[in-house]
Design a protein around this motif. Structure first.
Motif, PDB file in Angstrom:
ATOM      1  N   ALA A 250      48.744  40.380  37.957  1.00  0.00           N
ATOM      2  CA  ALA A 250      47.494  41.101  38.166  1.00  0.00           C
ATOM      3  C   ALA A 250      47.049  41.832  36.905  1.00  0.00           C
ATOM      4  CB  ALA A 250      47.650  42.095  39.301  1.00  0.00           C
ATOM      5  N   ASP A 251      45.741  41.849  36.712  1.00  0.00           N
ATOM      6  CA  ASP A 251      45.095  42.631  35.655  1.00  0.00           C
ATOM      7  C   ASP A 251      44.277  43.692  36.372  1.00  0.00           C
ATOM      8  OD1 ASP A 251      43.667  43.706  33.570  1.00  0.00           O
ATOM      9  OD2 ASP A 251      42.788  41.822  32.908  1.00  0.00           O
ATOM     10  N   ILE A 252      44.779  44.911  36.371  1.00  0.00           N
ATOM     11  CA  ILE A 252      44.148  46.002  37.111  1.00  0.00           C
ATOM     12  C   ILE A 252      43.396  46.869  36.109  1.00  0.00           C
ATOM     13  CG2 ILE A 252      44.573  47.964  38.636  1.00  0.00           C
ATOM     14  CD1 ILE A 252      47.318  46.381  39.247  1.00  0.00           C
TER      15      ILE A 252
ATOM     16  N   ILE B 124      41.879  41.387  38.745  1.00  0.00           N
ATOM     17  CA  ILE B 124      42.037  39.931  38.825  1.00  0.00           C
ATOM     18  C   ILE B 124      43.500  39.672  39.149  1.00  0.00           C
ATOM     19  CG2 ILE B 124      41.995  37.741  37.584  1.00  0.00           C
ATOM     20  CD1 ILE B 124      39.895  38.978  35.729  1.00  0.00           C
ATOM     21  N   ALA B 125      43.736  38.813  40.104  1.00  0.00           N
ATOM     22  CA  ALA B 125      45.106  38.402  40.410  1.00  0.00           C
ATOM     23  C   ALA B 125      45.192  36.891  40.270  1.00  0.00           C
ATOM     24  CB  ALA B 125      45.509  38.822  41.815  1.00  0.00           C
TER      25      ALA B 125
ATOM     26  N   GLY C 269      38.512  41.039  42.761  1.00  0.00           N
ATOM     27  CA  GLY C 269      37.958  41.985  43.726  1.00  0.00           C
ATOM     28  C   GLY C 269      38.722  43.285  43.632  1.00  0.00           C
ATOM     29  N   ASP C 270      38.512  44.174  44.589  1.00  0.00           N
ATOM     30  CA  ASP C 270      39.306  45.396  44.541  1.00  0.00           C
ATOM     31  C   ASP C 270      40.691  45.122  45.129  1.00  0.00           C
ATOM     32  OD1 ASP C 270      39.407  45.938  47.366  1.00  0.00           O
ATOM     33  OD2 ASP C 270      37.507  47.013  47.268  1.00  0.00           O
ATOM     34  N   TRP C 271      41.586  46.043  44.895  1.00  0.00           N
ATOM     35  CA  TRP C 271      42.998  45.873  45.270  1.00  0.00           C
ATOM     36  C   TRP C 271      43.155  45.433  46.720  1.00  0.00           C
ATOM     37  CZ3 TRP C 271      47.703  46.168  42.789  1.00  0.00           C
ATOM     38  CH2 TRP C 271      48.830  46.254  43.606  1.00  0.00           C
TER      39      TRP C 271
END
Length: 104
Positions: free
Chosen positions: A79-81, A2-3, A50-52
């Protein structure tokens, strides 16, 4: 991932007489929504999941659009990666709401 990102043109014609940038921000939000990725917009940030590569491509498209008419673009990204997790844009909020209901 999530960004959460905030984007704003600086010093160009998109900047309104009162310093407002809502028209330019709306163009960026339209790009995000057209991406088809899960997203939401609030008064401070637009959140996208979404993906990076997908997320960063959308953010770059927003920067590129605003840079067409402004000499500078301000961008803030948080961002929450978390690999292996989907639908966290709503699931994280749902977990907090569960705690609030339990506390009532």
């Amino acid at each position: 991932m999530i960004a959460a990102f905030s984007i704003s043109p600086m010093g160009g014609p998109d900047e309104g007489p009162d310093g407002g940038v809502s028209a330019a921000v709306a163009e960026a939000v339209a790009i995000v929504r057209a991406s088809g990725l899960p997203c939401e917009t609030n008064s401070m940030f637009t959140n996208i999941e979404g993906d990076w590569d997908e997320v960063m491509a959308v953010i770059k498209a927003c920067v590129d659009r605003l840079a067409q008419t402004a000499p500078r673009v301000s961008l803030v990204v948080k961002a929450d990666i978390r690999p292996g997790y989907d639908s966290q844009l709503t699931a994280k909020v749902d977990r907090v709401e569960q705690h609030l209901r339990a506390a009532e």
